[in-house]
Write a protein that holds these residues in place. Structure first.
Motif, PDB file in Angstrom:
ATOM      1  N   LEU A 158       1.952  32.519 -21.140  1.00 28.33           N
ATOM      2  CA  LEU A 158       3.170  33.088 -21.199  1.00 28.33           C
ATOM      3  C   LEU A 158       3.013  34.613 -20.884  1.00 28.33           C
ATOM      4  N   GLY A 159       2.068  35.304 -21.307  1.00 26.88           N
ATOM      5  CA  GLY A 159       1.854  36.555 -21.033  1.00 26.88           C
ATOM      6  C   GLY A 159       1.798  36.874 -19.844  1.00 26.88           C
ATOM      7  N   ALA A 160       0.849  36.357 -19.005  1.00 29.19           N
ATOM      8  CA  ALA A 160       0.756  36.449 -17.590  1.00 29.19           C
ATOM      9  C   ALA A 160       2.067  36.302 -16.846  1.00 29.19           C
ATOM     10  N   ILE A 161       2.872  35.193 -17.074  1.00 29.16           N
ATOM     11  CA  ILE A 161       3.968  34.828 -16.531  1.00 29.16           C
ATOM     12  C   ILE A 161       4.987  36.277 -16.989  1.00 29.16           C
ATOM     13  N   ALA A 162       5.020  36.496 -18.203  1.00 26.73           N
ATOM     14  CA  ALA A 162       6.071  37.517 -18.658  1.00 26.73           C
ATOM     15  C   ALA A 162       5.624  38.825 -17.717  1.00 26.73           C
ATOM     16  N   GLU A 163       4.359  39.135 -17.428  1.00 28.29           N
ATOM     17  CA  GLU A 163       4.005  40.389 -16.811  1.00 28.29           C
ATOM     18  C   GLU A 163       4.382  40.304 -15.208  1.00 28.29           C
ATOM     19  N   GLY A 164       4.742  38.888 -14.729  1.00 30.41           N
ATOM     20  CA  GLY A 164       4.924  38.739 -13.393  1.00 30.41           C
ATOM     21  C   GLY A 164       3.468  38.629 -12.421  1.00 30.41           C
ATOM     22  N   ALA A 165       2.267  38.555 -13.376  1.00 30.52           N
ATOM     23  CA  ALA A 165       1.188  38.449 -12.741  1.00 30.52           C
ATOM     24  C   ALA A 165       0.907  36.803 -12.160  1.00 30.52           C
ATOM     25  N   GLY A 196      11.697  42.579 -14.862  1.00 35.11           N
ATOM     26  CA  GLY A 196      10.998  41.779 -16.081  1.00 35.11           C
ATOM     27  C   GLY A 196      11.712  40.333 -16.032  1.00 35.11           C
ATOM     28  N   VAL A 197      12.259  39.866 -14.869  1.00 33.37           N
ATOM     29  CA  VAL A 197      12.937  38.641 -15.079  1.00 33.37           C
ATOM     30  C   VAL A 197      12.194  37.422 -15.174  1.00 33.37           C
ATOM     31  N   ALA A 198      10.821  37.622 -14.749  1.00 32.54           N
ATOM     32  CA  ALA A 198       9.791  36.388 -15.297  1.00 32.54           C
ATOM     33  C   ALA A 198       9.660  36.148 -16.707  1.00 32.54           C
ATOM     34  N   GLY A 199       9.672  37.246 -17.406  1.00 30.66           N
ATOM     35  CA  GLY A 199       9.677  37.075 -19.031  1.00 30.66           C
ATOM     36  C   GLY A 199      10.898  37.005 -19.763  1.00 30.66           C
ATOM     37  N   LEU A 200      12.043  36.777 -19.041  1.00 28.06           N
ATOM     38  CA  LEU A 200      13.287  36.689 -19.932  1.00 28.06           C
ATOM     39  C   LEU A 200      13.308  35.725 -21.047  1.00 28.06           C
ATOM     40  N   ALA A 201      12.729  34.451 -20.637  1.00 32.03           N
ATOM     41  CA  ALA A 201      12.562  33.564 -21.645  1.00 32.03           C
ATOM     42  C   ALA A 201      11.551  33.553 -22.616  1.00 32.03           C
ATOM     43  N   VAL A 202      10.637  34.517 -22.289  1.00 36.38           N
ATOM     44  CA  VAL A 202       9.367  34.539 -23.034  1.00 36.38           C
ATOM     45  C   VAL A 202       9.396  35.144 -24.350  1.00 36.38           C
ATOM     46  N   GLU A 214       9.148  37.789 -27.339  1.00 39.65           N
ATOM     47  CA  GLU A 214       8.805  39.161 -27.270  1.00 39.65           C
ATOM     48  C   GLU A 214       7.274  39.322 -27.693  1.00 39.65           C
ATOM     49  N   ARG A 215       6.920  38.294 -28.525  1.00 43.37           N
ATOM     50  CA  ARG A 215       5.049  38.595 -29.018  1.00 43.37           C
ATOM     51  C   ARG A 215       4.419  38.320 -28.051  1.00 43.37           C
ATOM     52  N   TYR A 216       4.731  37.522 -26.821  1.00 41.82           N
ATOM     53  CA  TYR A 216       3.946  37.568 -25.871  1.00 41.82           C
ATOM     54  C   TYR A 216       4.203  38.358 -24.650  1.00 41.82           C
ATOM     55  N   GLY A 217       5.025  39.296 -24.872  1.00 39.93           N
ATOM     56  CA  GLY A 217       5.476  40.397 -23.856  1.00 39.93           C
ATOM     57  C   GLY A 217       6.712  40.034 -22.983  1.00 39.93           C
ATOM     58  N   GLY A 218       7.440  39.048 -23.454  1.00 43.20           N
ATOM     59  CA  GLY A 218       8.731  38.817 -22.792  1.00 43.20           C
ATOM     60  C   GLY A 218       9.976  39.520 -23.684  1.00 43.20           C
ATOM     61  N   ALA A 219      11.023  39.306 -22.991  1.00 42.01           N
ATOM     62  CA  ALA A 219      12.313  39.606 -23.659  1.00 42.01           C
ATOM     63  C   ALA A 219      12.872  38.787 -24.823  1.00 42.01           C
ATOM     64  N   GLY A 220      12.499  37.629 -24.835  1.00 45.23           N
ATOM     65  CA  GLY A 220      13.125  36.775 -25.778  1.00 45.23           C
ATOM     66  C   GLY A 220      14.527  36.277 -25.380  1.00 45.23           C
ATOM     67  N   CYS A 221      15.153  36.421 -24.344  1.00 47.63           N
ATOM     68  CA  CYS A 221      16.476  36.079 -24.034  1.00 47.63           C
ATOM     69  C   CYS A 221      16.746  34.582 -23.806  1.00 47.63           C
ATOM     70  N   GLY A 222      17.774  34.155 -23.816  1.00 49.62           N
ATOM     71  CA  GLY A 222      18.194  32.790 -23.569  1.00 49.62           C
ATOM     72  C   GLY A 222      18.813  32.234 -22.385  1.00 49.62           C
ATOM     73  N   LEU A 223      19.508  31.251 -22.543  1.00 56.02           N
ATOM     74  CA  LEU A 223      19.935  30.523 -21.427  1.00 56.02           C
ATOM     75  C   LEU A 223      20.962  31.500 -20.486  1.00 56.02           C
ATOM     76  N   PRO A 224      21.974  32.267 -21.017  1.00 61.65           N
ATOM     77  CA  PRO A 224      22.661  33.006 -20.388  1.00 61.65           C
ATOM     78  C   PRO A 224      22.225  34.002 -19.407  1.00 61.65           C
ATOM     79  N   GLU A 225      21.305  34.584 -19.980  1.00 65.78           N
ATOM     80  CA  GLU A 225      20.300  35.578 -19.003  1.00 65.78           C
ATOM     81  C   GLU A 225      19.582  35.074 -17.830  1.00 65.78           C
ATOM     82  N   LEU A 226      18.861  33.706 -18.083  1.00 68.13           N
ATOM     83  CA  LEU A 226      18.393  33.101 -17.010  1.00 68.13           C
ATOM     84  C   LEU A 226      19.401  32.457 -16.060  1.00 68.13           C
TER      85      LEU A 226
END
Length: 177
Positions: A83-90, A30-36, A38-50
């Protein structure tokens, strides 16, 4: 998940699967969606995780398109479909900043070139004060000394892709297609 746990998971995956595709790496972790958001399928994380993921990718000398896709493209756009496509890794995406290209918009046509671009499937280009998505008319990969960051020369001579319908660039209503 703590930053330490994230570091361990990413490090372990990259050590066990050094030739894994971006789709597998981003899909399983799920690394592609770390900064995406959550409403677009990401994790909603920030700079520390990136930063943790970027450090581990660098440590492993992995060629995954994390910087251009999960960091630059997700910061540049608010397009839900992209953003959804990125978060999926697609989809991998890259951003071409002003000053890194000679492109101009003339109505619905984008012409010019971007000589050194981090390679990706989708291209987001800042031109004329707007962010547009464009399909290059030509891609010429470079042989670089650092194979972990593939560079490509892009040429554009055709319609830009972005807002559906007739919305002009920069209108805020762009949808990836």
């Amino acid at each position: 998940m703590s930053l330490s746990e994230l570091r361990t998971v990413v490090r372990s995956f990259l050590a066990a699967h050094p030739a894994a595709s971006w789709a597998r790496f981003s899909g399983e972790l799920g690394v592609a969606g770390l900064a995406v958001d959550e409403r677009y399928g990401g994790a909603g994380c920030g700079l520390p995780e990136l930063a943790v993921v970027a450090e581990e990718i660098g440590r492993a000398l992995s060629p995954h398109p994390f910087l251009q896709t999960a960091v630059m493209a997700t910061a540049a756009t608010d397009d839900p479909e992209l953003l959804g496509a990125i978060a999926e890794g697609a989809l991998t995406a890259t951003v071409v900043l002003p000053g890194e290209h000679s492109c101009v918009l003339d109505g619905d046509r984008l012409t010019g070139s971007a000589p050194y671009v981090l390679d990706a499937e989708a291209v987001l280009l800042y031109v004329g004060g707007s962010l547009v998505a464009a399909e290059p008319s030509a891609r010429v990969p470079y042989e670089t000394m650092d194979a972990s960051r593939p560079l490509t020369a892009l040429s554009f001579d055709g319609p830009w892709r972005g807002p559906r319908g007739t919305a002009p660039p920069g209108s805020g209503s762009a949808t990836w297609r």
